[in-house]
Write an enzyme that holds these catalytic residues in place. Structure first.
Site, PDB file in Angstrom:
ATOM      1  N   LYS A  34       0.844  -1.206   0.000  1.00  0.00           N
ATOM      2  CA  LYS A  34       0.000   0.000   0.000  1.00  0.00           C
ATOM      3  C   LYS A  34       0.876   1.252   0.000  1.00  0.00           C
ATOM      4  CE  LYS A  34      -0.268  -0.437   5.026  1.00  0.00           C
ATOM      5  NZ  LYS A  34      -1.100  -0.879   6.159  1.00  0.00           N
ATOM      6  N   TYR A 256      18.238  29.140   8.304  1.00  0.00           N
ATOM      7  CA  TYR A 256      17.063  29.928   8.665  1.00  0.00           C
ATOM      8  C   TYR A 256      16.930  30.069  10.176  1.00  0.00           C
ATOM      9  CZ  TYR A 256      15.222  29.798   3.881  1.00  0.00           C
ATOM     10  OH  TYR A 256      15.038  29.954   2.540  1.00  0.00           O
ATOM     11  N   MET A 304      14.041  23.750   2.076  1.00  0.00           N
ATOM     12  CA  MET A 304      13.278  22.968   1.103  1.00  0.00           C
ATOM     13  C   MET A 304      14.189  22.119   0.214  1.00  0.00           C
ATOM     14  SD  MET A 304      10.601  24.249  -1.806  1.00  0.00           S
ATOM     15  CE  MET A 304       9.637  25.227  -0.663  1.00  0.00           C
TER      16      MET A 304
END
Ligand SMILES: *Cc1c(COP(=O)(O)O)cnc(C)c1O
Length: 362
Positions: A34, A256, A304
């Site tokens: 799955k 950051y 990111m």
């Protein structure tokens, strides 16, 4: 091709299947694929597994159709059964097996006019309290399935463990006892064990085991040592490279929000992988990262597309050096533990961005 890649080892997969077979030699093996085979690529995994397993399992008909339409002929169980009655006809048309976990689903099955009877699994709730029928109604459901023209003779009786990966064995032992009481006297194959059950409860292997996670080479016990789970080999290794190296004076911050600050003159390597590649943003400072095969601490917030690592304590590091984020040499569970989650989630949340590079060597 982007340097951040998920290497998928088919030889590791075969090794894990072999281990599963050794652990449960008398049981049939249903491989749970799955959620895109927990991020590994359901079709690739199903194709590689097909010669070695007795059945596959997915969460819903859409996942089964995708495999069937790509040429998978091994029977596929829908673990949650169907979500509306029309799906029963679809299931029949592709020979899928269906779980029956409620009165509603049984009613749909009895009322259907199918081209051929379905192989049904009957799901009994022995303590997970998520899906399944009450243990006391097992006989009633079993006989109604036996009587229905839409169900093949002898449904498989199944249950699911809630805590088989935990240190406290009593809850699982109670589930096993409930399951045996509910199914006594019924002529049927049975199934209970997921990966943790396969590893830790051999008495509950029955006729079918249903492992998923361990096939991908990960231990359901997380970072806790386990005699058998420790022999598994990770199928996915998330790889990247160093793209920049800099010296940062003591007192300077990195990344950051200044989430990490150098408490000594430090060397920082920037890696071209971030949360857009599936690496968790919640990973804390100090999360292990392999740079040139050596463990180094994550330093600063994951971005990111990039992350930063403190490589002060290892030998020279230059752009292009290889980085392993998890997999071979660094279990996903270890990274997950530093990011307040479990390896299951890291793997399953893998986005499509890192190409899956299939390898077949030993
Ligand atoms: C997902 C699932 C499994 C496989 O569990 P793993 O922990 O990945 O081995 C087995 N049975 C059911 C009902 C499931 O939903």
């Amino acid at each position: 091709m982007r340097a951040t890649q998920a290497h998928i080892s088919l030889s590791a997969l075969r090794h894990n299947v072999e281990l599963v077979r050794q652990l449960a030699p008398a049981s049939r093996l249903m491989a749970v694929v799955k959620a895109d085979a927990y991020g590994h690529g359901a079709l690739t995994m199903a194709r590689a597994l097909e010669p070695h397993v007795d059945a596959l399992a997915v969460a819903c008909i859409e996942e089964a159709l995708e495999l069937y339409e790509s040429g998978i002929t091994t029977p596929i169980l829908l673990l949650q059964g169907v979500f509306e009655p029309q799906e029963l006809e679809l299931a029949a048309s592709i020979g899928a097996w269906v779980n029956i976990h409620s009165k509603t689903q049984l009613g749909w099955l009895e009322a259907a006019h199918l081209q051929c009877p379905l192989q049904c699994w009957l799901k009994i709730d022995t303590g997970m309290h998520r899906l399944g029928i009450a243990p006391a109604s097992t006989g009633d459901f079993y006989h109604r399935l036996e009587a229905s023209a839409n169900s093949q003779a002898s449904p498989v009786l199944s249950t699911h463990f809630a805590s088989a990966d935990g240190a406290d064995r009593d809850f699982t032992l109670a589930q096993i006892q409930q399951f045996e009481q509910a199914t006594v006297g019924l002529v049927a194959q049975r199934s209970a064990a997921n990966s943790a059950g396969t590893l830790a409860f051999p008495e509950a292997h029955y006729e079918w085991i249903r492992p998923g996670y361990m096939l991908w080479g990960n231990s359901p016990f997380g970072t806790a040592p386990h005699e058998h789970a420790d022999q598994l080999r990770p199928v996915m290794t998330l790889q990247s490279v160093v793209t920049a190296v800099r010296d940062v004076p003591a007192g300077e911050q990195v990344g950051y929000s200044g989430h990490w600050r150098a408490d000594r003159p430090s060397r920082i390597a920037t890696v071209t992988a971030g949360y857009g590649d599936g690496y968790p943003r919640t990973a804390r400072n100090g999360t292990p990262v392999l740079v040139n095969g050596q463990r180094c601490p994550l330093a600063g917030r994951v971005s990111m597309d990039m992350l930063t690592v403190d490589v002060t304590d290892i030998g020279p590091v230059v752009p292009g050096d290889p980085v392993t984020l998890w997999g071979e040499g660094l279990p996903a569970a270890e990274v997950a533990a530093c990011a307040d989650t479990i390896g299951y989630e890291l793997l399953t949340r893998m986005p499509a961005r890192p190409p899956r590079v299939i390898r077949d060597e030993d």
